[in-house]
Design a protein around this motif. Sequence first.
Motif: not given
Length: 81
Positions: A31-44
């Motif tokens: 779980y990386t910074r990039g993956l965390a950001e990608q996941n949150l942006r998809a949820k938004l």
Amino acid sequence: DLFDRRSALTRLELATADIVECFTPYRPDTYTRGLAEQNLRAKLRDRNFWNGLNPLVAAWPEGYEIDSAAELVIADVFSLL
């Protein structure tokens, strides 16, 4: 979750490093910074995500706005992943 992490930063004024450390035992090694950001942006982009807390929050904190909460968490919390 986003609401809790934003609250930890702004209302409780917890140190960002302490917040990240609390989640370390539950975070997969991949779980990386990039993956965390990608996941949150998809949820938004999902309206169910936006409305998911409505039944659980009796009164929203003053100034709470989901987009700005996400940007705060991305900049402050995810930057330490």
